[in-house]
Design a protein around this motif. Structure first.
Motif, PDB file in Angstrom:
ATOM      1  N   ARG A   1      -0.309   0.806 -21.148  1.00 51.50           N
ATOM      2  CA  ARG A   1      -0.912   1.229 -19.879  1.00 51.50           C
ATOM      3  C   ARG A   1      -0.617   2.705 -19.631  1.00 51.50           C
ATOM      4  O   ARG A   1       0.436   3.202 -20.001  1.00 51.50           O
ATOM      5  N   TYR A   2      -1.550   3.364 -18.964  1.00 47.89           N
ATOM      6  CA  TYR A   2      -1.317   4.731 -18.515  1.00 47.89           C
ATOM      7  C   TYR A   2      -1.907   4.872 -17.119  1.00 47.89           C
ATOM      8  O   TYR A   2      -3.079   4.575 -16.887  1.00 47.89           O
ATOM      9  N   PHE A   3      -1.076   5.292 -16.163  1.00 49.67           N
ATOM     10  CA  PHE A   3      -1.566   5.550 -14.807  1.00 49.67           C
ATOM     11  C   PHE A   3      -0.685   6.620 -14.193  1.00 49.67           C
ATOM     12  O   PHE A   3       0.539   6.495 -14.171  1.00 49.67           O
ATOM     13  N   ASP A   4      -1.298   7.681 -13.719  1.00 48.04           N
ATOM     14  CA  ASP A   4      -0.585   8.840 -13.185  1.00 48.04           C
ATOM     15  C   ASP A   4      -0.867   8.951 -11.693  1.00 48.04           C
ATOM     16  O   ASP A   4      -2.017   9.122 -11.287  1.00 48.04           O
ATOM     17  N   VAL A   5       0.167   8.823 -10.870  1.00 41.83           N
ATOM     18  CA  VAL A   5       0.032   9.004  -9.418  1.00 41.83           C
ATOM     19  C   VAL A   5       0.357  10.456  -9.095  1.00 41.83           C
ATOM     20  O   VAL A   5       1.429  10.954  -9.451  1.00 41.83           O
ATOM     21  N   LYS A   6      -0.566  11.144  -8.438  1.00 38.76           N
ATOM     22  CA  LYS A   6      -0.401  12.576  -8.174  1.00 38.76           C
ATOM     23  C   LYS A   6       0.581  12.823  -7.024  1.00 38.76           C
ATOM     24  O   LYS A   6       0.679  12.033  -6.080  1.00 38.76           O
ATOM     25  N   ASP A   7       1.296  13.933  -7.094  1.00 33.82           N
ATOM     26  CA  ASP A   7       2.189  14.352  -6.010  1.00 33.82           C
ATOM     27  C   ASP A   7       1.344  14.684  -4.786  1.00 33.82           C
ATOM     28  O   ASP A   7       0.261  15.261  -4.896  1.00 33.82           O
ATOM     29  N   ASP A   8       1.872  14.344  -3.592  1.00 29.98           N
ATOM     30  CA  ASP A   8       1.105  14.629  -2.377  1.00 29.98           C
ATOM     31  C   ASP A   8       2.009  14.541  -1.149  1.00 29.98           C
ATOM     32  O   ASP A   8       3.165  14.151  -1.239  1.00 29.98           O
ATOM     33  N   MET A   9       1.433  14.891   0.024  1.00 31.05           N
ATOM     34  CA  MET A   9       2.159  14.844   1.286  1.00 31.05           C
ATOM     35  C   MET A   9       2.444  13.394   1.672  1.00 31.05           C
ATOM     36  O   MET A   9       1.698  12.482   1.327  1.00 31.05           O
ATOM     37  N   LEU A  10       3.539  13.190   2.416  1.00 32.73           N
ATOM     38  CA  LEU A  10       3.855  11.869   2.937  1.00 32.73           C
ATOM     39  C   LEU A  10       4.097  11.960   4.444  1.00 32.73           C
ATOM     40  O   LEU A  10       4.416  13.013   4.975  1.00 32.73           O
ATOM     41  N   TYR A  11       3.926  10.815   5.110  1.00 33.40           N
ATOM     42  CA  TYR A  11       4.226  10.725   6.529  1.00 33.40           C
ATOM     43  C   TYR A  11       4.664   9.299   6.834  1.00 33.40           C
ATOM     44  O   TYR A  11       4.476   8.391   6.027  1.00 33.40           O
TER      45      TYR A  11
ATOM     46  N   ARG B   1       4.051   6.606   3.867  1.00 37.31           N
ATOM     47  CA  ARG B   1       2.729   6.520   3.237  1.00 37.31           C
ATOM     48  C   ARG B   1       2.333   7.893   2.722  1.00 37.31           C
ATOM     49  O   ARG B   1       2.624   8.915   3.345  1.00 37.31           O
ATOM     50  N   ASN B   2       1.674   7.907   1.569  1.00 39.27           N
ATOM     51  CA  ASN B   2       0.994   9.121   1.159  1.00 39.27           C
ATOM     52  C   ASN B   2      -0.373   8.763   0.590  1.00 39.27           C
ATOM     53  O   ASN B   2      -0.538   7.766  -0.105  1.00 39.27           O
ATOM     54  N   ASP B   3      -1.370   9.539   0.994  1.00 35.93           N
ATOM     55  CA  ASP B   3      -2.747   9.378   0.525  1.00 35.93           C
ATOM     56  C   ASP B   3      -2.931  10.359  -0.614  1.00 35.93           C
ATOM     57  O   ASP B   3      -2.818  11.572  -0.431  1.00 35.93           O
ATOM     58  N   THR B   4      -3.220   9.835  -1.793  1.00 34.03           N
ATOM     59  CA  THR B   4      -3.172  10.651  -2.991  1.00 34.03           C
ATOM     60  C   THR B   4      -4.264  10.234  -3.961  1.00 34.03           C
ATOM     61  O   THR B   4      -5.217   9.573  -3.580  1.00 34.03           O
ATOM     62  N   LYS B   5      -4.114  10.616  -5.204  1.00 33.07           N
ATOM     63  CA  LYS B   5      -5.053  10.237  -6.256  1.00 33.07           C
ATOM     64  C   LYS B   5      -4.283   9.646  -7.429  1.00 33.07           C
ATOM     65  O   LYS B   5      -3.133  10.007  -7.670  1.00 33.07           O
ATOM     66  N   GLY B   6      -4.934   8.736  -8.140  1.00 32.21           N
ATOM     67  CA  GLY B   6      -4.358   8.153  -9.334  1.00 32.21           C
ATOM     68  C   GLY B   6      -5.316   8.312 -10.499  1.00 32.21           C
ATOM     69  O   GLY B   6      -6.533   8.194 -10.324  1.00 32.21           O
ATOM     70  N   SER B   7      -4.782   8.587 -11.667  1.00 31.54           N
ATOM     71  CA  SER B   7      -5.628   8.842 -12.832  1.00 31.54           C
ATOM     72  C   SER B   7      -5.274   7.896 -13.977  1.00 31.54           C
ATOM     73  O   SER B   7      -4.097   7.681 -14.276  1.00 31.54           O
TER      74      SER B   7
ATOM     75  N   ILE C   1      -9.087   8.070  -9.144  1.00 35.17           N
ATOM     76  CA  ILE C   1      -9.458   7.358  -7.927  1.00 35.17           C
ATOM     77  C   ILE C   1      -8.655   7.879  -6.747  1.00 35.17           C
ATOM     78  O   ILE C   1      -7.563   8.433  -6.906  1.00 35.17           O
ATOM     79  N   ASP C   2      -9.197   7.704  -5.538  1.00 38.03           N
ATOM     80  CA  ASP C   2      -8.445   7.929  -4.304  1.00 38.03           C
ATOM     81  C   ASP C   2      -7.616   6.682  -4.039  1.00 38.03           C
ATOM     82  O   ASP C   2      -8.098   5.557  -4.193  1.00 38.03           O
ATOM     83  N   MET C   3      -6.373   6.890  -3.634  1.00 34.64           N
ATOM     84  CA  MET C   3      -5.508   5.744  -3.399  1.00 34.64           C
ATOM     85  C   MET C   3      -4.471   6.082  -2.330  1.00 34.64           C
ATOM     86  O   MET C   3      -4.322   7.253  -1.940  1.00 34.64           O
ATOM     87  N   ALA C   4      -3.785   5.064  -1.857  1.00 37.42           N
ATOM     88  CA  ALA C   4      -2.679   5.237  -0.915  1.00 37.42           C
ATOM     89  C   ALA C   4      -1.471   4.488  -1.462  1.00 37.42           C
ATOM     90  O   ALA C   4      -1.608   3.449  -2.100  1.00 37.42           O
ATOM     91  N   VAL C   5      -0.290   5.051  -1.208  1.00 44.34           N
ATOM     92  CA  VAL C   5       0.970   4.416  -1.571  1.00 44.34           C
ATOM     93  C   VAL C   5       1.772   4.229  -0.281  1.00 44.34           C
ATOM     94  O   VAL C   5       1.948   5.180   0.484  1.00 44.34           O
ATOM     95  N   GLU C   6       2.224   3.001  -0.038  1.00 44.05           N
ATOM     96  CA  GLU C   6       2.995   2.704   1.162  1.00 44.05           C
ATOM     97  C   GLU C   6       4.306   2.033   0.772  1.00 44.05           C
ATOM     98  O   GLU C   6       4.342   1.221  -0.149  1.00 44.05           O
ATOM     99  N   HIS C   7       5.379   2.377   1.495  1.00 45.43           N
ATOM    100  CA  HIS C   7       6.680   1.761   1.291  1.00 45.43           C
ATOM    101  C   HIS C   7       7.165   1.180   2.615  1.00 45.43           C
ATOM    102  O   HIS C   7       7.279   1.903   3.605  1.00 45.43           O
ATOM    103  N   TYR C   8       7.427  -0.123   2.626  1.00 45.63           N
ATOM    104  CA  TYR C   8       7.990  -0.821   3.783  1.00 45.63           C
ATOM    105  C   TYR C   8       9.422  -1.210   3.403  1.00 45.63           C
ATOM    106  O   TYR C   8       9.617  -1.981   2.466  1.00 45.63           O
ATOM    107  N   GLN C   9      10.416  -0.699   4.128  1.00 44.69           N
ATOM    108  CA  GLN C   9      11.804  -0.901   3.726  1.00 44.69           C
ATOM    109  C   GLN C   9      12.707  -1.277   4.914  1.00 44.69           C
ATOM    110  O   GLN C   9      12.485  -0.836   6.047  1.00 44.69           O
TER     111      GLN C   9
END
Length: 200
Positions: A41-51, A71-77, A83-91
């Motif tokens: 597998r290969y998937f690259d999540v781009k660096d981006d702003m978080l809030y 959460r950060n709204d970013t891109k994945g390749s 693609i446009d994507m979002a990453v969220e962390h609930y902790q």
């Protein structure tokens, strides 16, 4: 997972009744994400702003239990598309302060879940169990307001497998088991927040 997060929030609300301090902290920063490059597998999540935001409830001297959302709204390749994507962390975590005064260093650990959401070219959603480690400092400007500077390592975990086995040998018998995980990607977050302290 949302039900679990809501349950944790209600538990925090109950703890707040007897808390020494309660801190609400909106946060903003930058997330440095890695890439998955294993098992074909290969998937690259781009660096981006978080809030996001933190709810911290002090239950003992120097000790807080903390509910966090990032959460950060970013891109994945992949090899084929971006693609446009979002990453969220609930902790849910524990924070330990190491001093009193205007500058308060701290460290924290947390457990929870991370969600990866596809926003273009499909609607795939992936939930992973995750844990985090963090450190930073609180700069207290007054009894009610301060700044929080932090860095976190967020580690989503993929379940690899589990096993349970028993055996009998010349020296006796026994049973054992195990569970294995791997960390497919690491998120390193740097940021700051505005502490709003609500004291009882």
């Amino acid at each position: 997972m949302r039900k679990l997060f809501i349950s944790a929030f209600l538990l925090f609300a109950g703890m707040a009744v007897t808390a020494q301090n309660i801190e609400l902290t909106p946060i903003f920063g930058y997330s440095f994400a890695g890439k998955v490059n294993n098992y074909g597998r290969y998937f690259d999540v781009k660096d981006d702003m978080l809030y996001g935001g933190l709810l911290s409830v002090q239950f003992d001297d120097f000790m807080y239990v903390e509910l966090s959302y990032e959460r950060n709204d970013t891109k994945g390749s992949t090899y084929l598309e971006t693609i446009d994507m979002a990453v969220e962390h609930y902790q849910v975590g524990f924070l330990r302060e190491f001093a009193e005064g205007k500058v308060v260093p701290f460290a924290k650990v947390s457990l929870g879940t991370s969600r990866y959401v596809q926003k273009s070219g499909g609607d795939e959603r992936v939930w992973l169990f995750s844990g985090g480690f963090g450190a930073g400092a609180k700069l207290l400007l007054s009894d009610r307001v301060g700044l929080r500077l932090f860095t976190n390592l967020m580690l989503p975990l993929e379940f690899d497998g589990a096993g349970f086995w028993c055996g009998i040998g010349g020296g006796g018998g026994g049973c054992s088991g195990g569970v294995s995980f791997n960390v497919p990607i690491v998120h390193w977050d740097l940021g700051a927040g505005l502490i709003i302290r609500l004291q009882n």
